[in-house]
Design a protein around this motif. Structure first.
Motif, PDB file in Angstrom:
ATOM      1  N   ILE A 191      -3.965 -11.537   0.568  1.00  0.00           N
ATOM      2  CA  ILE A 191      -4.531 -12.850   0.883  1.00  0.00           C
ATOM      3  C   ILE A 191      -5.138 -13.500  -0.356  1.00  0.00           C
ATOM      4  O   ILE A 191      -4.981 -14.705  -0.591  1.00  0.00           O
ATOM      5  N   SER A 192      -5.832 -12.715  -1.163  1.00  0.00           N
ATOM      6  CA  SER A 192      -6.480 -13.253  -2.356  1.00  0.00           C
ATOM      7  C   SER A 192      -5.513 -13.529  -3.490  1.00  0.00           C
ATOM      8  O   SER A 192      -5.864 -14.190  -4.468  1.00  0.00           O
ATOM      9  N   GLY A 193      -4.296 -13.024  -3.367  1.00  0.00           N
ATOM     10  CA  GLY A 193      -3.301 -13.230  -4.413  1.00  0.00           C
ATOM     11  C   GLY A 193      -3.475 -12.333  -5.611  1.00  0.00           C
ATOM     12  O   GLY A 193      -2.886 -12.581  -6.664  1.00  0.00           O
ATOM     13  N   SER A 194      -4.271 -11.273  -5.455  1.00  0.00           N
ATOM     14  CA  SER A 194      -4.536 -10.370  -6.577  1.00  0.00           C
ATOM     15  C   SER A 194      -3.593  -9.172  -6.610  1.00  0.00           C
ATOM     16  O   SER A 194      -3.685  -8.345  -7.519  1.00  0.00           O
ATOM     17  N   LEU A 195      -2.700  -9.063  -5.654  1.00  0.00           N
ATOM     18  CA  LEU A 195      -1.771  -7.932  -5.624  1.00  0.00           C
ATOM     19  C   LEU A 195      -0.735  -8.100  -6.719  1.00  0.00           C
ATOM     20  O   LEU A 195      -0.112  -9.153  -6.844  1.00  0.00           O
ATOM     21  N   PRO A 196      -0.527  -7.084  -7.568  1.00  0.00           N
ATOM     22  CA  PRO A 196       0.478  -7.198  -8.627  1.00  0.00           C
ATOM     23  C   PRO A 196       1.856  -7.473  -8.051  1.00  0.00           C
ATOM     24  O   PRO A 196       2.215  -6.982  -6.975  1.00  0.00           O
ATOM     25  N   ALA A 197       2.629  -8.267  -8.785  1.00  0.00           N
ATOM     26  CA  ALA A 197       3.958  -8.647  -8.316  1.00  0.00           C
ATOM     27  C   ALA A 197       4.847  -7.432  -8.094  1.00  0.00           C
ATOM     28  O   ALA A 197       5.713  -7.442  -7.215  1.00  0.00           O
ATOM     29  N   ALA A 198       4.628  -6.384  -8.870  1.00  0.00           N
ATOM     30  CA  ALA A 198       5.473  -5.196  -8.746  1.00  0.00           C
ATOM     31  C   ALA A 198       5.292  -4.507  -7.392  1.00  0.00           C
ATOM     32  O   ALA A 198       6.173  -3.782  -6.940  1.00  0.00           O
ATOM     33  N   GLN A 199       4.137  -4.721  -6.750  1.00  0.00           N
ATOM     34  CA  GLN A 199       3.881  -4.080  -5.463  1.00  0.00           C
ATOM     35  C   GLN A 199       4.307  -4.914  -4.259  1.00  0.00           C
ATOM     36  O   GLN A 199       4.271  -4.429  -3.135  1.00  0.00           O
ATOM     37  N   LEU A 200       4.703  -6.155  -4.494  1.00  0.00           N
ATOM     38  CA  LEU A 200       5.043  -7.025  -3.383  1.00  0.00           C
ATOM     39  C   LEU A 200       6.246  -6.509  -2.598  1.00  0.00           C
ATOM     40  O   LEU A 200       6.248  -6.478  -1.371  1.00  0.00           O
ATOM     41  N   ASP A 201       7.291  -6.100  -3.333  1.00  0.00           N
ATOM     42  CA  ASP A 201       8.504  -5.645  -2.665  1.00  0.00           C
ATOM     43  C   ASP A 201       8.264  -4.403  -1.822  1.00  0.00           C
ATOM     44  O   ASP A 201       8.908  -4.204  -0.791  1.00  0.00           O
ATOM     45  N   SER A 202       7.327  -3.570  -2.250  1.00  0.00           N
ATOM     46  CA  SER A 202       7.075  -2.333  -1.505  1.00  0.00           C
ATOM     47  C   SER A 202       6.402  -2.603  -0.168  1.00  0.00           C
ATOM     48  O   SER A 202       6.429  -1.762   0.725  1.00  0.00           O
ATOM     49  N   LEU A 203       5.802  -3.775  -0.006  1.00  0.00           N
ATOM     50  CA  LEU A 203       5.112  -4.109   1.228  1.00  0.00           C
ATOM     51  C   LEU A 203       5.960  -4.946   2.173  1.00  0.00           C
ATOM     52  O   LEU A 203       5.528  -5.268   3.277  1.00  0.00           O
ATOM     53  N   SER A 204       7.151  -5.331   1.728  1.00  0.00           N
ATOM     54  CA  SER A 204       7.941  -6.258   2.518  1.00  0.00           C
ATOM     55  C   SER A 204       9.196  -5.610   3.064  1.00  0.00           C
ATOM     56  O   SER A 204       9.630  -4.551   2.618  1.00  0.00           O
ATOM     57  N   GLY A 205       9.771  -6.252   4.061  1.00  0.00           N
ATOM     58  CA  GLY A 205      11.033  -5.832   4.638  1.00  0.00           C
ATOM     59  C   GLY A 205      11.805  -7.061   5.067  1.00  0.00           C
ATOM     60  O   GLY A 205      11.274  -8.172   5.110  1.00  0.00           O
ATOM     61  N   ALA A 206      13.060  -6.887   5.406  1.00  0.00           N
ATOM     62  CA  ALA A 206      13.902  -8.007   5.791  1.00  0.00           C
ATOM     63  C   ALA A 206      13.742  -8.305   7.284  1.00  0.00           C
ATOM     64  O   ALA A 206      13.556  -7.407   8.097  1.00  0.00           O
ATOM     65  N   THR A 207      13.792  -9.580   7.629  1.00  0.00           N
ATOM     66  CA  THR A 207      13.867  -9.957   9.036  1.00  0.00           C
ATOM     67  C   THR A 207      15.273  -9.655   9.530  1.00  0.00           C
ATOM     68  O   THR A 207      16.201  -9.479   8.730  1.00  0.00           O
ATOM     69  N   PRO A 208      15.480  -9.597  10.854  1.00  0.00           N
ATOM     70  CA  PRO A 208      16.832  -9.339  11.353  1.00  0.00           C
ATOM     71  C   PRO A 208      17.862 -10.343  10.846  1.00  0.00           C
ATOM     72  O   PRO A 208      18.972  -9.962  10.460  1.00  0.00           O
ATOM     73  N   LEU A 209      17.504 -11.619  10.826  1.00  0.00           N
ATOM     74  CA  LEU A 209      18.441 -12.632  10.336  1.00  0.00           C
ATOM     75  C   LEU A 209      18.755 -12.427   8.863  1.00  0.00           C
ATOM     76  O   LEU A 209      19.907 -12.557   8.428  1.00  0.00           O
TER      77      LEU A 209
END
Length: 344
Positions: free
Chosen positions: A161-179
């Motif tokens: 939320i604060s935008g302080s998460l390093p960009a390298a960690q963003l992908d590890s927290l995300s997943g694809a939607t079904p579409l």
């Protein structure tokens, strides 16, 4: 009672029965609650943070512009239109989006798409979808960070939320939607092979289906309360299902089924809460049917051959462009009035 008096009385009764703008907006906000609660159950407090931040930004930006324009602030804010715009944009964004991303989106929605055109009633485009489209084009990485279903308090929530998460960690927290997952599957992979491989985290598809049902429940409430009419949602969903069926029958090995397109993505949310915006949508019954059908067709075309897995925002904005033409040629003329060219 004379015919003129009866006509005046009828008009007064119709005016008295017509809900106010504030009442309409508040009923729409109430109708969003099933969707918000269901999304929060599956994706955690990041959904609520989006909604609260977007609503706060929307109210603040609206008040600031009204002050600059020397317009009454309290009266305008009380119509809840800025609040609703924030809610609609907030639920459209990936959970726990950074505050600055939400702020940029609300600048586009409230200041650019609404107030620069003169405020509520004058904006030709859906403000929430203007903000969403700008963010999707400008910050595609952040707009695709949809995490799989998770607990109420996801890991690194505040950092996101604060935008302080390093960009390298963003992908590890995300997943694809079904579409998104289906859109970007290998061309050599058949649809049956794709689903057999279980490419999505456990519970993802079920979560999106239940979220779609929640938005449908809210949409039914709006129909029952006569806040919206059936024309746009039915026309949009009908044209979508027709094209989805044609695409599926022509290429069942690679196209998604009509049911898949109906209960994933923003289909039902868009049909009842976005396409039905009373300001930027067509006004006549015939115009609403054409407008809704056009949105549904554009969604399926963009999903099938375009570059985006979901396309509600772009489809709505493109049809917003057509509204003046639809209103011009679809508003019925009163009986007995001469048409153009002397015809009756």
């Amino acid at each position: 009672m004379s015919m003129m008096q009866a006509s005046q009385t009828g008009c007064e009764n119709a005016t008295a029965q017509r809900p106010s703008t504030a009442n309409i907006m508040r009923w729409v906000i109430i109708a969003t609650l099933p969707g918000i609660v269901t999304m929060s159950y599956f994706f955690g407090l990041g959904v609520l943070s989006n909604v609260l931040l977007a609503a706060a930004f929307g109210m603040a930006f609206e008040a600031a512009i009204l002050r600059l324009r020397k317009r009454p602030i309290r009266v305008t804010l009380n119509d809840s239109s800025a609040l609703l715009t924030g809610i609609l944009l907030g639920v459209s964004l990936p959970p726990a989006s950074p505050w600055w991303l939400i702020g940029v989106g609300m600048v586009a929605a409230i200041i650019v798409a609404k107030q620069l055109y003169g405020g509520l009633g004058h904006n030709p485009f859906n403000p929430a979808m203007v903000g969403y489209a700008l963010l999707l084009v400008s910050f595609p990485t952040y707009m695709t960070l949809w995490a799989p279903p998770q607990g109420a308090i996801p890991s690194d929530l505040w950092a996101q939320i604060s935008g302080s998460l390093p960009a390298a960690q963003l992908d590890s927290l995300s997943g694809a939607t079904p579409l998104d997952a289906f859109k970007h599957k290998s061309e050599a992979m058949l649809a049956s092979e794709f689903w057999a491989a279980q490419p999505l985290p456990a519970g993802t598809l079920t979560a999106w289906r239940l979220i779609a049902i929640a938005w449908l429940a809210g949409g039914v409430l709006l129909l029952v309360k006569r806040i919206i009419s059936w024309h746009i949602p039915v026309a949009m969903l009908s044209s979508m299902m027709l094209l989805a069926t044609l695409f599926y029958l022509s290429n069942p090995n690679h196209a998604g089924s009509p049911l898949f397109h109906l209960v994933t993505g923003a289909t039902l949310f868009g049909a009842f809460f976005i396409a039905t915006d009373p300001v930027s949508a067509a006004t006549s019954r015939r115009g609403k049917l054409i407008y809704g059908a056009g949105i549904g067709a554009l969604i399926m075309i963009i999903r099938s051959v375009g570059g985006y897995p979901d396309a509600v925002a772009f489809a709505v904005l493109l049809m917003n462009l057509c509204v003046p033409l639809l209103d011009l040629y679809s508003v019925p003329r009163p009986t007995g009035h001469a048409a153009r060219g002397g015809r009756r």
